[in-house]
Design an enzyme around this catalytic site. Structure first.
Site, short mmCIF file in Angstrom:
data_model
loop_
_atom_site.label_atom_id
_atom_site.label_comp_id
_atom_site.label_asym_id
_atom_site.label_seq_id
_atom_site.Cartn_x
_atom_site.Cartn_y
_atom_site.Cartn_z
N SER A 115 12.90 15.75 7.00
CA SER A 115 13.70 14.66 7.52
C SER A 115 15.11 15.05 7.94
O SER A 115 15.79 14.29 8.62
CB SER A 115 13.79 13.56 6.46
N LYS A 143 24.45 14.92 6.49
CA LYS A 143 23.26 14.13 6.76
C LYS A 143 23.61 12.66 6.48
O LYS A 143 24.35 12.38 5.52
CB LYS A 143 22.12 14.60 5.83
N SER A 171 12.35 18.59 3.12
CA SER A 171 13.20 18.13 4.21
C SER A 171 14.42 18.98 4.54
O SER A 171 15.08 18.72 5.55
CB SER A 171 13.69 16.71 3.94
N1 GLN Z 1 8.18 15.22 4.76
C1 GLN Z 1 8.13 14.74 3.42
C2 GLN Z 1 8.01 13.24 3.41
O1 GLN Z 1 7.81 12.71 4.43
C3 GLN Z 1 9.35 15.20 2.68
C4 GLN Z 1 10.55 14.41 3.00
C5 GLN Z 1 11.76 14.88 2.29
O2 GLN Z 1 11.81 15.98 1.74
N2 GLN Z 1 12.75 14.00 2.24
O3 GLN Z 1 8.10 12.60 2.42
#
Ligand code: GLN
Length: 486
Positions: free
Chosen positions: A153, A78, A177
């Site tokens: 994400s 990532k 995410s």
């Molecule tokens: N979707 C969540 C957010 O927008 C979690 C993101 C994540 O786990 N990095 O913060």
């Protein structure tokens, strides 16, 4: 069988038996990326030359009877993990030309074990998002339906693995995410216990929640990678010095007698009815393997999303203050003075969602509001963690849905942050309490994958992996491949 169709474990066997070399394997995946990634946008950077050089070194090591446990196996990182000499963008214009001078600890450990890095995966900007639409580099598309989001994400990591462009990818999870994109793409995702894996060199979003993990196609592959990544690192003060079990060796243990808890609140009206059926079928499979199921109550779990959206923005507003065009990040041209430099650099460098979080976070931390919002959220966070601890007095694993619906259409939620935030309603609790969580494919609704969510007690990733592995021995949802990428 085409090489891309094989799991990491199968590929390891083929390399060991000399059926193909790491160079051949790497070449074939690089060709697949070149042929397919235009449709998906899963990669920000493809590191072909580095990958082929690493593959060559792996082949030489093997010939000399050397090489680590992942020798010659291709993976993707990532783009939140610092990679020496390679761009690390975090999905943001702020870092779109940042070349890291050092490797993150997990990058270093995986390389030392012989892994070959094919490239860096697209992601929501600074890992803020649930659809990959906040990326400066454009949305990633879901291999099961190109009009849909792969989740976020870690959408690039998930899409690359689901489309068989790579057998495995690293990812991070602050509120879901790793697990939500795994669910939406029919892949396996594990977020270990907070403190299990080093965060050194992983660009910070919300430091008390962020954790690194992996996305793979099987529980066994996840166990292999996690074993290499996990363990104490003196460069991360939040990384705990707990012994790391041999996850692969422990996979084979039966789940006879395992106690599984279903959270009553997780099966209410928020969950898509067809997804609910798939989840219940999956739980019935675990029961048929000898697990017993009981209902558990988590009276505070409904407060997870609002609590997270105070804590995470607060921490992000502090972490992202370093990106000011002077110390780090994009610098605006021809500033009038220092203030203009700061304002325009940040204004140009960050996207809308990141700005929304920084503003919310700055607000909840400001004098007069701190007690009402931030302190209160930290208190509620404890109550939520206690709900989990109480449940784990009775059960070994908590099972339920990973996401409320299958993959949604790109564009559908992007203008409605609250609906977007609710996509993580089932995953955020594990982050607030620091518990390990995992998503595994458990069927389809209208041709789109559904994920089963498993949460375990602190440092008990082994039980999650064992449960997932047992399930995958008697089901084949994890082997299904999106038609256009077979
Ligand atoms: N979707 C969540 C957010 O927008 C979690 C993101 C994540 O786990 N990095 O913060």
């Amino acid at each position: 069988m085409d090489l891309h169709a094989k799991t990491l474990t199968e590929l390891a066997a083929g390399l060991d038996s000399g059926e193909y070399s790491s160079v051949e394997l790497t070449q074939s995946l690089l060709e697949r990326i070149a042929a397919h990634d235009e449709k998906l946008n899963a990669f920000v950077t493809v590191t072909s030359d580095n990958a082929l050089a690493a593959a060559e070194r792996a082949d030489q090591a093997r010939a000399a009877g050397e090489g680590g446990v992942l020798n010659g196996l291709p993976i993707v990182h990532k783009d939140i993990f610092c990679t020496r000499g390679v761009k690390t963008t975090c999905g943001s214009r702020m870092l779109d030309n940042f070349v890291s001078p050092y490797d993150a600890t997990i990058v270093e450990r995986l390389a030392a074990a012989g892994a070959v890095v094919l490239g860096k995966a697209n992601m929501d900007e600074f890992a803020m998002g649930s659809s990959n639409e906040t990326s400066f580099f454009g949305p990633v598309r879901n291999p099961w339906d190109l009009d849909r989001s792969p989740g976020g994400s870690s959408g690039g990591s998930a899409a690359a693995v689901a489309a068989r462009l790579a057998p495995a990818a690293t990812a991070t999870d602050t509120g879901g995410s790793i697990r939500q994109p795994a669910a939406l793409t029919g892949t396996v995702g594990i977020k270990p216990t907070y403190g299990r894996v080093s965060r050194y060199g992983m660009i910070a979003f919300a430091s008390s929640l962020d954790q690194a993990g992996v996305i793979t196609r099987s529980a066994e592959d996840a166990a292999r990678l996690l074993g290499v990544m996990a363990g104490f690192d003196e460069r991360d003060s939040t990384c705990l010095n707990e012994p790391v079990p041999d996850y692969v060796a422990e996979l084979g243990q039966s789940i006879e007698g395992l106690k599984i808890g279903l959270v009553r609140q997780h099966f209410d009206e928020g969950l898509d009815a067809d997804c609910s059926v798939r989840i219940k079928e999956a739980i019935a499979v675990l029961e048929s393997l000898g697990a017993t199921v009981v209902e558990v109550d988590m009276p505070n779990i409904d407060l997870s999303v609002p609590t997270y959206y105070v804590v995470a923005p607060a921490e992000c507003s502090s972490n992202l203050s370093r990106f000011d065009g002077v110390r780090f990040g994009h610098r605006a041209d021809d500033p009038e003075d220092l203030l203009d430099l700061y304002c325009r650099s940040r204004g140009e460098g960050f996207g809308d969602e990141v700005k929304r979080r920084i503003m919310t976070g700055t607000y909840v931390l400001s004098a007069g509001y701190y007690d009402a919002y931030y302190l209160k959220a930290q208190q509620v966070r404890h109550l939520i963690a206690d709900d989990f601890k109480n449940a784990f007095e009775e059960v070994d694993v908590i099972a339920g849905p990973t996401a409320p619906t299958p993959a949604f259409k790109l564009g559908d939620k992007v203008d409605d942050p609250i609906t977007m935030y609710l996509n993580d309603i089932y995953t955020i609790g594990a982050n607030l309490g620091g518990f390990p969580g995992m998503s595994i494919p458990c069927g389809f609704v209208d041709g789109l994958p559904v994920g089963l969510h498993l949460v375990g007690h602190h440092f008990d990733e082994s039980t999650l992996l064992r449960c997932a592995h047992a399930y995958q021995q008697v089901t084949d949802f994890h082997t299904a491949c999106p038609e256009d990428f077979a």
